[in-house]
Write a protein that holds these residues in place. Structure first.
Motif, PDB file in Angstrom:
ATOM      1  N   TYR A 144      43.766   5.199 -65.577  1.00 50.66           N
ATOM      2  CA  TYR A 144      44.333   5.260 -64.224  1.00 50.66           C
ATOM      3  C   TYR A 144      43.524   6.232 -63.374  1.00 50.66           C
ATOM      4  O   TYR A 144      43.335   7.390 -63.758  1.00 50.66           O
ATOM      5  N   SER A 145      43.046   5.789 -62.222  1.00 41.66           N
ATOM      6  CA  SER A 145      42.184   6.634 -61.382  1.00 41.66           C
ATOM      7  C   SER A 145      42.959   7.228 -60.218  1.00 41.66           C
ATOM      8  O   SER A 145      44.105   6.859 -59.975  1.00 41.66           O
ATOM      9  N   GLY A 146      42.330   8.154 -59.496  1.00 41.63           N
ATOM     10  CA  GLY A 146      42.917   8.682 -58.266  1.00 41.63           C
ATOM     11  C   GLY A 146      42.844   7.649 -57.151  1.00 41.63           C
ATOM     12  O   GLY A 146      42.221   6.592 -57.290  1.00 41.63           O
ATOM     13  N   ARG A 197      35.112   4.156 -58.800  1.00 39.99           N
ATOM     14  CA  ARG A 197      36.327   4.785 -59.327  1.00 39.99           C
ATOM     15  C   ARG A 197      36.583   4.354 -60.764  1.00 39.99           C
ATOM     16  O   ARG A 197      36.851   5.177 -61.639  1.00 39.99           O
ATOM     17  N   ALA A 198      36.511   3.047 -60.983  1.00 37.33           N
ATOM     18  CA  ALA A 198      36.777   2.500 -62.317  1.00 37.33           C
ATOM     19  C   ALA A 198      35.744   3.014 -63.312  1.00 37.33           C
ATOM     20  O   ALA A 198      36.076   3.454 -64.416  1.00 37.33           O
ATOM     21  N   ARG A 199      34.478   3.001 -62.891  1.00 38.64           N
ATOM     22  CA  ARG A 199      33.390   3.440 -63.760  1.00 38.64           C
ATOM     23  C   ARG A 199      33.577   4.914 -64.138  1.00 38.64           C
ATOM     24  O   ARG A 199      33.411   5.308 -65.287  1.00 38.64           O
ATOM     25  N   THR A 200      33.931   5.730 -63.172  1.00 41.79           N
ATOM     26  CA  THR A 200      34.116   7.152 -63.417  1.00 41.79           C
ATOM     27  C   THR A 200      35.231   7.382 -64.433  1.00 41.79           C
ATOM     28  O   THR A 200      35.094   8.196 -65.347  1.00 41.79           O
ATOM     29  N   ILE A 201      36.282   6.621 -64.275  1.00 35.94           N
ATOM     30  CA  ILE A 201      37.448   6.926 -65.110  1.00 35.94           C
ATOM     31  C   ILE A 201      37.228   6.493 -66.557  1.00 35.94           C
ATOM     32  O   ILE A 201      37.679   7.168 -67.482  1.00 35.94           O
ATOM     33  N   VAL A 204      43.326   0.823 -63.902  1.00 35.05           N
ATOM     34  CA  VAL A 204      44.231   0.679 -62.764  1.00 35.05           C
ATOM     35  C   VAL A 204      43.746   1.585 -61.636  1.00 35.05           C
ATOM     36  O   VAL A 204      43.572   2.790 -61.838  1.00 35.05           O
ATOM     37  N   VAL A 205      43.480   0.991 -60.473  1.00 36.50           N
ATOM     38  CA  VAL A 205      42.982   1.762 -59.324  1.00 36.50           C
ATOM     39  C   VAL A 205      43.970   1.614 -58.166  1.00 36.50           C
ATOM     40  O   VAL A 205      44.199   0.493 -57.698  1.00 36.50           O
ATOM     41  N   PRO A 206      44.568   2.709 -57.727  1.00 32.19           N
ATOM     42  CA  PRO A 206      45.507   2.614 -56.601  1.00 32.19           C
ATOM     43  C   PRO A 206      44.743   2.472 -55.283  1.00 32.19           C
ATOM     44  O   PRO A 206      43.926   3.333 -54.949  1.00 32.19           O
ATOM     45  N   TYR A 207      45.013   1.409 -54.557  1.00 30.37           N
ATOM     46  CA  TYR A 207      44.343   1.185 -53.281  1.00 30.37           C
ATOM     47  C   TYR A 207      45.126   1.902 -52.186  1.00 30.37           C
ATOM     48  O   TYR A 207      45.771   1.287 -51.326  1.00 30.37           O
ATOM     49  N   PHE A 208      45.075   3.214 -52.253  1.00 27.76           N
ATOM     50  CA  PHE A 208      45.786   4.094 -51.325  1.00 27.76           C
ATOM     51  C   PHE A 208      44.773   5.076 -50.750  1.00 27.76           C
ATOM     52  O   PHE A 208      43.769   5.384 -51.388  1.00 27.76           O
ATOM     53  N   GLU A 240      36.848  -7.668 -72.520  1.00 29.21           N
ATOM     54  CA  GLU A 240      38.103  -7.064 -72.976  1.00 29.21           C
ATOM     55  C   GLU A 240      38.674  -6.098 -71.943  1.00 29.21           C
ATOM     56  O   GLU A 240      39.617  -5.380 -72.223  1.00 29.21           O
ATOM     57  N   THR A 241      38.031  -6.013 -70.740  1.00 26.87           N
ATOM     58  CA  THR A 241      38.451  -5.019 -69.763  1.00 26.87           C
ATOM     59  C   THR A 241      38.907  -5.687 -68.459  1.00 26.87           C
ATOM     60  O   THR A 241      38.170  -6.480 -67.877  1.00 26.87           O
ATOM     61  N   ALA A 242      40.110  -5.328 -68.060  1.00 30.55           N
ATOM     62  CA  ALA A 242      40.647  -5.845 -66.788  1.00 30.55           C
ATOM     63  C   ALA A 242      40.703  -4.712 -65.775  1.00 30.55           C
ATOM     64  O   ALA A 242      40.819  -3.528 -66.135  1.00 30.55           O
ATOM     65  N   ILE A 243      40.611  -5.070 -64.493  1.00 31.60           N
ATOM     66  CA  ILE A 243      40.832  -4.067 -63.450  1.00 31.60           C
ATOM     67  C   ILE A 243      42.009  -4.542 -62.614  1.00 31.60           C
ATOM     68  O   ILE A 243      42.116  -5.721 -62.263  1.00 31.60           O
ATOM     69  N   VAL A 244      42.934  -3.608 -62.376  1.00 31.28           N
ATOM     70  CA  VAL A 244      44.132  -3.949 -61.613  1.00 31.28           C
ATOM     71  C   VAL A 244      44.208  -3.017 -60.409  1.00 31.28           C
ATOM     72  O   VAL A 244      44.149  -1.789 -60.562  1.00 31.28           O
ATOM     73  N   ILE A 245      44.294  -3.606 -59.234  1.00 34.70           N
ATOM     74  CA  ILE A 245      44.392  -2.816 -58.002  1.00 34.70           C
ATOM     75  C   ILE A 245      45.863  -2.696 -57.654  1.00 34.70           C
ATOM     76  O   ILE A 245      46.605  -3.686 -57.690  1.00 34.70           O
ATOM     77  N   VAL A 246      46.297  -1.464 -57.329  1.00 36.78           N
ATOM     78  CA  VAL A 246      47.691  -1.274 -56.933  1.00 36.78           C
ATOM     79  C   VAL A 246      47.757  -1.149 -55.412  1.00 36.78           C
ATOM     80  O   VAL A 246      47.071  -0.300 -54.828  1.00 36.78           O
ATOM     81  N   GLY A 247      48.545  -2.019 -54.800  1.00 34.53           N
ATOM     82  CA  GLY A 247      48.762  -1.916 -53.352  1.00 34.53           C
ATOM     83  C   GLY A 247      50.186  -1.463 -53.073  1.00 34.53           C
ATOM     84  O   GLY A 247      51.036  -1.453 -53.971  1.00 34.53           O
ATOM     85  N   HIS A 248      50.433  -1.053 -51.827  1.00 35.37           N
ATOM     86  CA  HIS A 248      51.798  -0.657 -51.505  1.00 35.37           C
ATOM     87  C   HIS A 248      52.659  -1.895 -51.361  1.00 35.37           C
ATOM     88  O   HIS A 248      53.638  -2.079 -52.056  1.00 35.37           O
TER      89      HIS A 248
END
Ligand code: SF4
Ligand code: SF4
Lengths: 533, 533
Positions: free
Chosen positions: B242-244, B126-130, B201-205, B140-148
């Motif tokens: 921001y990814s899907g 997902r991150a790579r695609t976006i 930012v990847v939403p873990y949904f 210089e690149t961070a990945i942030v997972i969004v949880g509910h």
């Protein structure tokens, strides 16, 4: 600005909260009279007035700028309206024919047009027109007059029966009979009451409306649809010819004038005061001129008044003055424009915020401006001025209620709480633009946002009285107690919200119809009040 | 008609009464799996099932014609749904992974897809695609997972935190952090939890919906309108990508299949009975053939079934068979057609009388016909047959209510009167075509017109349960007592009448919205009941 001749002619009709039909003959004859030179020689103005429309009978004398007024009731017979309602509302003490000084005006009150002896000629002319000439074989042609007939007023039937007698005396038709809507012999017995093969049926009604265009054709068996029929129609082997209501015959214009002329026997006393409307109109034009000088426009209700050399022009205040508007001149256009909304719906209340758009009235001189404004908002100028002068007579509800008779007598029983709720339902800015000045009585003020602006309400209008009657009679039976949860209340509020903006509501004046805006507002008010505890 | 292989795959999602978003990933992966040869080698059918949509979890096993069933929950984490709701509704006794004989079927219950170790690869993809490839400068690149993050279920946050740990172990990004919608650190703190200039930012949904398309973009500060954002967007000097939702990634299809394969460790016991759905489908096809022979058409709910050599065709029963209809083939079209009304509104209840028009499904062989009918009306064939055989298990309300937990536990407190009114509001033919077979309990029948026809309701549906909960919770506060006159009742009835046909109502499944059809019907029922005394 004192008009000449210093005399006005008032034509009184019943009017209706529901549709234009009832007032149509009044407006027709008013328009015809206003353009006639012989009328202008006698009267500076011809003014319609109504029981259920505006100008109301209680306001019409105040708005006239003449010292002498002739009042002609365009009714079919003497009776409850001509003998009780009209004199009471005008402040007269006697039945017609009558002359009396009322608030500084010399008022002649005439007998109704329907009892004028020449009405027989109108009926004959109606019959002649419909069959295209004299009856080919009078022996084979009957004329049948249709009357309303009513329990409340036997004079309605009497006027019809008198016409039958007068027609028989002329000997033009082999048979002359009467049938009625509400008493025997009934309309559907028409082929029983006469033997002739050709039957001319003439409705002895003032206005063409539901009765003459739907009820009677159906009962006669000639209706080919709502308000549709052919002349002649063969029914049970007889040919039936059916004419329009007698009140819409062009000759009735002459009879109105004749009634008015008959009344002018007693000259007015000398040294009558100048009518308040004269000073009011002068002040109004001055106010308009100042407003235009300062802001380019004067706004009054939903009307914008601008300069249009050599005089003024009127538009809807929401229409851009340079928009492509239909331009009208002529004395009766304001009244005509005020009758229907943009959507073509009838406006029973002239102060409803539903004035149609897309027109321009011009050019108007000072008196023309005042007449146009009074056409849109009857009696508004004089009351506006009286508010400024502190001389406006305000009528509390208990006095208005006490005056109600007949089917509106029930309004007297309106409780204070009901009255508050009716006012909330009827007098809010969303339904009426007038600033409400009256209270329930000296001790009990109305608790509501009274509105603002130049249009004032000095007495509960006839729609308010109708609503009061509906509320009193509908709340007599034992109520149903419903327990509503907060969620239920939320649903109801949303439902009312949706209905009051989106749903196809019942007609504005039909206050006893379930989806009438005022009635829905009243119900919402009750629910909100219960919710507040 | 026994399918081969004698095994079905069920993908379970939460589903929604409000919109299609929630089910979209389930439908996406179902469609993808149905067309794959490797899937067909293992499973004769791939069936979605839901908690809040149809087929309901409680019905899905009955409708399957296979003796072995693998159930894969497409959820992000273990927790309330995977550990309590799904096992309870399917009739399983333990949490995943688990194998059990349920009503003659050998059921494998898998762990959720979201906890599969390969989900980390999905996130990385997902991150790579976006960002269009590997990070140019990983430092210089961070990945942030969004949880509910949620109070009811700490596992939701745990799944997110586990992903963070797994991602850190890969060492691809300089920083890996988690933020949450409902617990700290919150989404709007994203630029505080990491220092990098580029933030993915990847939403873990599972599904893209309100949370991922509106809440999160807004909190991130990248929303340029409802559901609109650009990649990247500079916020506070940092570039945010921001990814899907991860659940919609195409690789998740493989993970579902992997979860299913993992479960196939224990072979089914031999000599399982033939599933009732087999005989039901045979009987159904025979009934259809007879009806077509006798009347040219078989009607089932709002579907018309006709002969279309070499098989059958389906249309809306109101569409003329020779009309110019959009013709569809393919296994998933029935389910897709059933999702939206003609007006494009979401249909949370498949038995609502709102099936869209204008389509034709053909040609269908016998099994295809049954699948299509089950697509429109899930589990309808087997229940139709069981009614004919007298073998249908009917579940009274008190059992359905007793099973409710979590936020629906309140439905247990529904009184008998409330239950009668909810049934009136929800189960009338105008809102649901099913013939209602259950009662409140053995002593208390439902008093309403139960409807008729081939579609039957053996247990209160999830919309009924939602409505029950809304009624219980909304009627807890002290009610407002309103006294309504007969005229008020007339107005309310007219208002409801207008609203139930004309007004723009709230969404069908939104039973706690004021203008929801079922809620309005419930309120109307209360008022009518109060009126009857
Ligand atoms: S009574 Fe109310 S509705 Fe009627 S004119 Fe006055 S303010 Fe308007
Ligand atoms: S509970 Fe009522 S609304 Fe739900 S499926 Fe059954 S009959 Fe239809």
């Amino acid at each position: 600005m004192q008009p000449s001749p210093d005399r006005a002619l008032v034509i009184v009709g019943h009017g209706s909260h529901l549709n234009s039909d009832s007032a149509a003959p009044i407006m027709q004859h008013t328009a015809a009279l206003r353009t006639r030179a012989d009328v202008r020689a006698l009267f500076s103005w011809v003014q319609p007035a109504f029981w259920k429309e505006e100008p109301a009978l209680g306001d019409v004398l105040s708005m006239l700028d003449c010292r002498e007024v002739v009042v002609v009731p365009l009714f079919i017979s003497e009776g409850y309206f001509t003998e009780q309602v009209i004199p009471r509302e005008l402040g007269l003490s006697g039945p017609a024919p009558y002359h009396e000084l009322v608030d500084g005006k010399w008022v002649h009150y005439c007998e109704p047009v329907g009892t004028h002896p020449h009405m027989t000629d109108v009926v004959i002319r109606r019959a002649r027109t419909i069959i295209g000439g004299e009856p080919v074989s009078p022996d084979e042609t009957a004329i049948v007059i249709v009357g309303h007939g009513t329990l409340r007023n036997e004079n309605s039937a009497l006027a019809t029966v008198n016409q039958v007698a007068a027609l028989r005396a002329r000997g033009l038709y082999s048979e002359v009979e009467a049938v009625f809507l509400d008493q025997p012999p009934f309309v559907d017995q028409v082929t029983e009451v006469v033997r002739a093969g050709e039957i001319v049926v003439v409705p002895y009604f003032i206005a063409d409306g539901y009765h003459t265009q739907e009820d009677i054709p159906e009962d006669l068996g000639i209706a080919a649809g709502r308000g549709v029929y052919q002349n002649p129609t063969v029914v049970a082997g007889r040919r039936i010819w059916y004419s329009g209501a007698v009140g819409t015959a062009p000759e009735v214009t002459d009879l109105i004038l004749e009634r008015a002329r008959e009344a002018l026997t007693e000259p007015p006393p000398t040294a009558l005061p100048l009518p308040p409307a004269c000073a009011a109109q002068q002040a109004f034009v001055a106010w308009v001129e100042t407003a235009i000088r300062e802001r380019g426009v004067a706004e009054f209700g939903q009307i914008a008044i601008r300069r249009s050399p050599p005089g003024f022009e009127l538009t809807h205040h929401e229409d851009a003055p340079d928009a492509n508007l239909a331009t009208h001149t002529g004395l009766t256009y304001a009244e005509e424009l005020a009758r229907l909304t943009d959507a073509g719906e009838y406006r029973p209340l002239k102060s409803a915020p539903t004035l149609r758009h897309g027109w321009r009235l011009c050019p108007l001189d000072g008196p023309g401006l005042c007449r146009a404004v009074n056409g849109f908002y009857p009696a508004s100028i004089v009351f506006w001025h009286q508010v400024r002068e502190g001389t406006l007579a305000i009528v509390p509800w208990h006095e208005t209620a006490a005056r109600q008779t007949g089917m509106f007598r029930a309004a007297r029983q309106l409780t204070a709480q009901q009255a508050q709720d009716v006012a909330w339902a009827c007098c809010d800015r969303s339904v009426c633009l007038k600033r409400l000045l009256w209270d329930l009585d000296a001790q009990t003020p109305l608790e509501l946002d009274r509105g603002q602006g130049a249009l004032v309400c000095r007495e509960a209008c006839s729609l308010f009285v109708s609503m009061a009657r509906t509320v009193v009679t509908s709340e007599r039976p034992a109520p149903t107690t419903v327990e509503l949860s907060p969620a239920d209340l939320e649903s109801l509020r949303a439902l009312f919200g949706a209905a009051l903006v989106g749903v196809a509501l019942d007609r504005e004046g039909e206050v006893d119809a379930p989806l009438n805006r005022r009635r829905l507002r009243y119900l919402l008010r009750k629910i909100e009040r219960a919710d507040r505890g």
